[in-house]
Design a protein around this motif. Structure first.
Motif, PDB file in Angstrom:
ATOM      1  N   PHE A   1       0.867  -1.157  -0.022  1.00 44.71           N
ATOM      2  CA  PHE A   1       0.009   0.083   0.161  1.00 44.71           C
ATOM      3  C   PHE A   1       0.867   1.086   0.005  1.00 44.71           C
ATOM      4  CE2 PHE A   1      -2.815  -3.060   1.902  1.00 44.71           C
ATOM      5  CZ  PHE A   1      -4.254  -2.715   1.154  1.00 44.71           C
ATOM      6  N   TYR A   2       0.413   2.309  -0.650  1.00 46.63           N
ATOM      7  CA  TYR A   2       1.028   3.714  -0.608  1.00 46.63           C
ATOM      8  C   TYR A   2      -0.038   4.656  -0.570  1.00 46.63           C
ATOM      9  CZ  TYR A   2       5.152   0.853  -2.006  1.00 46.63           C
ATOM     10  OH  TYR A   2       6.092  -0.142  -1.965  1.00 46.63           O
ATOM     11  N   ASP A   3       0.240   5.783  -0.218  1.00 50.15           N
ATOM     12  CA  ASP A   3      -0.596   6.867   0.057  1.00 50.15           C
ATOM     13  C   ASP A   3      -0.672   7.825  -1.234  1.00 50.15           C
ATOM     14  OD1 ASP A   3       1.642   8.605   0.203  1.00 50.15           O
ATOM     15  OD2 ASP A   3       1.357   8.821   2.605  1.00 50.15           O
ATOM     16  N   GLU A   4      -1.411   8.763  -1.025  1.00 49.00           N
ATOM     17  CA  GLU A   4      -1.753   9.583  -2.177  1.00 49.00           C
ATOM     18  C   GLU A   4      -0.477  10.435  -2.911  1.00 49.00           C
ATOM     19  OE1 GLU A   4      -3.228  13.397   0.433  1.00 49.00           O
ATOM     20  OE2 GLU A   4      -4.684  12.679  -0.857  1.00 49.00           O
ATOM     21  N   ASP A   5       0.490  10.414  -1.768  1.00 53.99           N
ATOM     22  CA  ASP A   5       1.636  10.996  -2.384  1.00 53.99           C
ATOM     23  C   ASP A   5       2.889  10.117  -2.664  1.00 53.99           C
ATOM     24  OD1 ASP A   5       0.980  13.856  -1.566  1.00 53.99           O
ATOM     25  OD2 ASP A   5       1.494  13.353   0.574  1.00 53.99           O
ATOM     26  N   GLY A   6       2.349   8.799  -2.878  1.00 52.25           N
ATOM     27  CA  GLY A   6       3.421   7.922  -3.152  1.00 52.25           C
ATOM     28  C   GLY A   6       4.223   7.164  -2.030  1.00 52.25           C
ATOM     29  N   ALA A   7       4.111   7.717  -0.779  1.00 50.60           N
ATOM     30  CA  ALA A   7       4.839   7.139   0.205  1.00 50.60           C
ATOM     31  C   ALA A   7       4.099   5.873   0.758  1.00 50.60           C
ATOM     32  CB  ALA A   7       4.699   8.145   1.406  1.00 50.60           C
ATOM     33  N   PRO A   8       5.115   4.848   1.315  1.00 48.14           N
ATOM     34  CA  PRO A   8       4.455   3.853   2.005  1.00 48.14           C
ATOM     35  C   PRO A   8       3.269   3.947   2.953  1.00 48.14           C
ATOM     36  CG  PRO A   8       6.944   3.610   1.944  1.00 48.14           C
ATOM     37  CD  PRO A   8       6.592   4.879   1.528  1.00 48.14           C
ATOM     38  N   LEU A   9       2.243   3.383   2.785  1.00 46.06           N
ATOM     39  CA  LEU A   9       1.153   3.711   3.853  1.00 46.06           C
ATOM     40  C   LEU A   9       1.477   3.345   5.157  1.00 46.06           C
ATOM     41  CD1 LEU A   9      -1.804   4.947   3.578  1.00 46.06           C
ATOM     42  CD2 LEU A   9      -2.697   2.524   3.507  1.00 46.06           C
ATOM     43  N   ALA A  10       1.583   4.399   6.137  1.00 45.82           N
ATOM     44  CA  ALA A  10       2.178   3.973   7.150  1.00 45.82           C
ATOM     45  C   ALA A  10       1.363   2.895   8.184  1.00 45.82           C
ATOM     46  CB  ALA A  10       2.133   5.243   8.096  1.00 45.82           C
ATOM     47  N   TYR A  11       0.057   2.653   7.894  1.00 46.68           N
ATOM     48  CA  TYR A  11      -0.635   1.880   9.070  1.00 46.68           C
ATOM     49  C   TYR A  11      -0.789   0.485   8.235  1.00 46.68           C
ATOM     50  CZ  TYR A  11      -4.182   4.649   6.459  1.00 46.68           C
ATOM     51  OH  TYR A  11      -5.141   5.121   5.569  1.00 46.68           O
ATOM     52  N   ALA A  12      -0.381   0.451   7.110  1.00 47.82           N
ATOM     53  CA  ALA A  12      -0.576  -0.937   6.517  1.00 47.82           C
ATOM     54  C   ALA A  12       0.453  -1.851   7.127  1.00 47.82           C
ATOM     55  CB  ALA A  12      -0.389  -0.852   4.769  1.00 47.82           C
ATOM     56  N   GLY A  13      -0.404  -3.290   7.447  1.00 46.73           N
ATOM     57  CA  GLY A  13       0.478  -4.295   8.038  1.00 46.73           C
ATOM     58  C   GLY A  13       1.935  -4.643   7.464  1.00 46.73           C
ATOM     59  N   GLU A  14       1.966  -4.741   6.028  1.00 50.88           N
ATOM     60  CA  GLU A  14       2.989  -5.139   5.380  1.00 50.88           C
ATOM     61  C   GLU A  14       4.078  -3.765   5.476  1.00 50.88           C
ATOM     62  OE1 GLU A  14       1.895  -2.567   2.190  1.00 50.88           O
ATOM     63  OE2 GLU A  14       0.793  -3.862   3.421  1.00 50.88           O
ATOM     64  N   GLN A  15       3.658  -2.654   5.838  1.00 54.45           N
ATOM     65  CA  GLN A  15       4.634  -1.553   5.627  1.00 54.45           C
ATOM     66  C   GLN A  15       5.242  -1.687   7.065  1.00 54.45           C
ATOM     67  OE1 GLN A  15       5.807  -0.244   3.113  1.00 54.45           O
ATOM     68  NE2 GLN A  15       4.391   0.124   1.616  1.00 54.45           N
ATOM     69  N   VAL A  16       4.374  -2.063   8.146  1.00 53.09           N
ATOM     70  CA  VAL A  16       4.853  -2.144   9.483  1.00 53.09           C
ATOM     71  C   VAL A  16       5.929  -2.928   9.665  1.00 53.09           C
ATOM     72  CG1 VAL A  16       4.041  -2.233  11.735  1.00 53.09           C
ATOM     73  CG2 VAL A  16       2.485  -1.002  10.329  1.00 53.09           C
ATOM     74  N   VAL A  17       5.662  -4.233   9.157  1.00 50.79           N
ATOM     75  CA  VAL A  17       6.697  -5.135   9.375  1.00 50.79           C
ATOM     76  C   VAL A  17       7.983  -4.760   8.875  1.00 50.79           C
ATOM     77  CG1 VAL A  17       5.765  -6.819   7.584  1.00 50.79           C
ATOM     78  CG2 VAL A  17       6.801  -7.738   9.698  1.00 50.79           C
ATOM     79  N   ARG A  18       7.801  -4.115   7.385  1.00 52.62           N
ATOM     80  CA  ARG A  18       9.105  -3.731   6.831  1.00 52.62           C
ATOM     81  C   ARG A  18       9.791  -2.982   7.726  1.00 52.62           C
ATOM     82  NH1 ARG A  18       8.764  -2.240   0.376  1.00 52.62           N
ATOM     83  NH2 ARG A  18      11.070  -1.970  -0.022  1.00 52.62           N
ATOM     84  N   ARG A  19       9.184  -1.842   8.090  1.00 53.02           N
ATOM     85  CA  ARG A  19       9.976  -0.845   8.945  1.00 53.02           C
ATOM     86  C   ARG A  19      10.639  -1.475  10.095  1.00 53.02           C
ATOM     87  NH1 ARG A  19       5.247   2.262   8.011  1.00 53.02           N
ATOM     88  NH2 ARG A  19       4.449   1.887  10.002  1.00 53.02           N
ATOM     89  N   ALA A  20       9.811  -2.406  10.877  1.00 53.83           N
ATOM     90  CA  ALA A  20      10.327  -3.103  11.875  1.00 53.83           C
ATOM     91  C   ALA A  20      11.641  -3.824  11.538  1.00 53.83           C
ATOM     92  CB  ALA A  20       9.381  -3.794  12.516  1.00 53.83           C
ATOM     93  N   ALA A  21      11.630  -4.559  10.442  1.00 52.90           N
ATOM     94  CA  ALA A  21      12.791  -5.378  10.029  1.00 52.90           C
ATOM     95  C   ALA A  21      13.819  -4.521   9.577  1.00 52.90           C
ATOM     96  CB  ALA A  21      12.462  -6.030   8.882  1.00 52.90           C
TER      97      ALA A  21
ATOM     98  N   HIS B   1       1.215  -9.786  10.590  1.00 51.62           N
ATOM     99  CA  HIS B   1       1.964  -8.780  10.153  1.00 51.62           C
ATOM    100  C   HIS B   1       2.594  -8.010  11.482  1.00 51.62           C
ATOM    101  CE1 HIS B   1       1.026 -10.152   6.131  1.00 51.62           C
ATOM    102  NE2 HIS B   1       2.018  -9.202   5.742  1.00 51.62           N
ATOM    103  N   LEU B   2       1.752  -7.417  12.297  1.00 58.07           N
ATOM    104  CA  LEU B   2       1.726  -6.907  13.278  1.00 58.07           C
ATOM    105  C   LEU B   2       2.479  -7.623  14.480  1.00 58.07           C
ATOM    106  CD1 LEU B   2      -1.268  -4.367  14.109  1.00 58.07           C
ATOM    107  CD2 LEU B   2       0.909  -4.120  12.631  1.00 58.07           C
ATOM    108  N   LEU B   3       2.292  -8.911  14.516  1.00 60.42           N
ATOM    109  CA  LEU B   3       2.937  -9.823  15.317  1.00 60.42           C
ATOM    110  C   LEU B   3       4.492 -10.007  15.219  1.00 60.42           C
ATOM    111  CD1 LEU B   3       3.290 -11.994  17.787  1.00 60.42           C
ATOM    112  CD2 LEU B   3       2.434 -13.648  15.926  1.00 60.42           C
TER     113      LEU B   3
END
Length: 494
Positions: free
Chosen positions: A115-135, A391-393
């Protein structure tokens, strides 16, 4: 190698390259050569289930547009707390995840999306983006990669077999005809490996429940260690495939943490290891035991375990499993091969044990046993169940790992919480409400470095507190009918 005859992924064989190297042009070529008629963009909803956006293949131009750019979707219908006025979000295919869909009416290419937001940035609250940031945060801080895999337990529910009836709590690695659902298991294995999901094995689990008009038979799939972002996707795909295959056989599949007062619940134990430069960081070369890095990892999980239940144990029946399960965690502690603790260090072929066993089992042979590319030792977190937001786990586990590796008190904590020291340990939460309180107390740890957005934590807290489940759990103890109703409410979690 991509051309290996053992490679079950048809796209890998066709294209002659590993899936990690797939491009848009590769997938267009595969669609043409395999004469596929449809492309399905798949993404994860806020409820943890796969969603589908289907496109007919009617021209090369349209196909390239879909696979290269993705599409817009309504985020307010996917995620909690998203306003309709600003809800348009993009879903963009991750080409490495492509597979040929084994189900459906038309031959299709499926691709998981981000997921990406209207500006093309990773959608902060999407699960796959959360786990990616955590990693990424963990690797940036420590130089190590967290790999993980789940032990996915589930029940198949169907008519009673009068010829070979199931025996209560006697299903562990049983074979047919005493085992029920082996065909389902085998088909699930075949589909998942062809989709690029790496697995270790599948087998019957201990839970057998016989009721007057149906039988419930427990199974397990154990996956293969991969980076946590991939591990989360693999678990979601595995749950989808299990349900599809079971439905085709006229059976119901459930991952519910509690299915009956008479049998075992279904957990989601997660194994993990830390890897640096292609080698395990939790055992030293030729060591006979785990090292201090592993103990720090254990300490990170224990220190954050109460908060992690907010992602891994999301419904009221999760806490029945804690209270009643024979092999559910009894306290916040750890041990080696001990199944009563929250964290377990399982057997993993340490030292020269393997050579001796292989020689004894095969007398007269002296061929060396090949060493795996990465040492197989893992650390098993026995906390989560089938209700988990995977993803959040897994993002939370990466945060916990980072905490354990950087906290100067981790080794002391690990030593203090060993199961062989004493048996008076702090307990896990007893309700969703307690779980929410634990997450709120440690939310700054999870929000650090921008990993968990505050709105994600707020949404999790609100959801956990919405049921007032502490009162429900007390009511279930007194009333079988109340318990049955709550089990039904959470029958199809995740």
């Amino acid at each position: 190698m991509p051309h290996d005859v053992f490679t079950p992924h048809p796209l890998v064989r066709l294209l002659g390259k590993p899936s990690a190297a797939f491009t848009c042009a590769d997938l267009v070529e595969a669609v043409a050569q395999l004469e596929l008629q449809q492309v399905n963009l798949r993404y994860l909803g806020g409820d943890g289930r796969l969603k589908t956006l289907a496109f007919p293949v009617d021209s090369r131009e349209h196909l390239v547009e879909v696979l290269a750019r993705g599409e817009r979707v309504d985020g307010s219908s996917i995620f909690e707390g998203t306003g309709a006025a600003t809800s348009d979000v993009y879903v963009v295919p991750r080409h490495r995840t492509a597979f040929v869909n084994p189900f459906g009416e038309r031959p299709s290419l499926d691709v998981l999306c981000s997921f990406y937001d209207e500006d093309g940035a990773p959608l902060a609250y999407a699960g796959e983006q959360v786990v990616r940031r955590a990693a990424e945060s963990l690797t940036r801080e420590t130089g190590m990669v967290l790999e993980a895999f789940g032990e996915l337990e589930y029940y198949l529910v169907g008519d009673v077999d009068a010829l070979f009836p199931v025996e209560q709590e006697r299903g562990y690695q049983e074979s047919t005809p005493f085992s029920k659902g082996q065909r389902v298991r085998e088909q699930v294995l075949g589909h998942l490996t062809a989709m690029g999901v790496r697995l270790k094995y599948a087998h019957g689990e201990v839970g057998n429940i016989k009721e007057p008009d149906r039988q419930l038979v427990q199974h397990e799939i154990e996956l293969w260690p991969v980076p946590v972002e991939e591990a989360a996707d693999a678990l979601v795909l595995a749950k989808w495939v299990v349900r599809e295959v079971a439905h085709a056989h006229g059976l119901e599949a459930t991952f519910a943490p509690s299915v009956s007062s008479d049998g075992a619940g279904s957990g989601l134990h997660v194994h993990s290891r830390l890897v640096r430069d292609g080698a395990s960081a939790i055992v030293d070369p030729d060591a006979e035991a785990i090292n201090d890095t592993a103990r720090r990892l254990v300490a990170g999980y224990l220190a954050t375990s109460r908060a992690l239940t907010a992602f891994g144990n999301t419904v009221a029946t999760s806490y029945l499993r804690f209270a009643e399960g024979d092999e559910s965690p009894e306290g916040i502690c750890w041990g080696e091969t001990d199944r009563t603790g929250l964290v377990r260090v399982p057997l993993a072929w340490l030292g020269g044990v393997v050579e001796g066993m292989a020689t004894h089992a095969n007398p007269g042979t002296d061929n060396p046993v090949p060493a795996p590319a990465i040492h197989p030792q893992t650390v098993e977190l026995r906390l989560a169940d089938g209700s988990a937001d995977v993803h959040l786990l897994l993002a939370g586990m990466a945060v916990a790992a980072r905490h354990g590796l950087t906290d100067p008190d981790s080794l002391e904590l690990a030593e203090r919480l060993r199961t062989d020291d004493h048996d008076d340990f702090e307990q896990l939460p007893r309700s969703c409400a307690e779980s929410a309180d634990a997450l709120e107390a440690q939310r700054t740890l999870f929000e650090a470095d921008g990993v968990f957005p505050a709105e994600v934590v707020d949404a999790v807290l609100a959801r956990l507190r919405s049921d007032e489940d502490a009162a429900l759990v007390k009511k279930m103890v007194r009333s079988d009918d109340a318990r049955a109703e709550l089990v039904r409410r959470h029958w199809h979690v995740g």
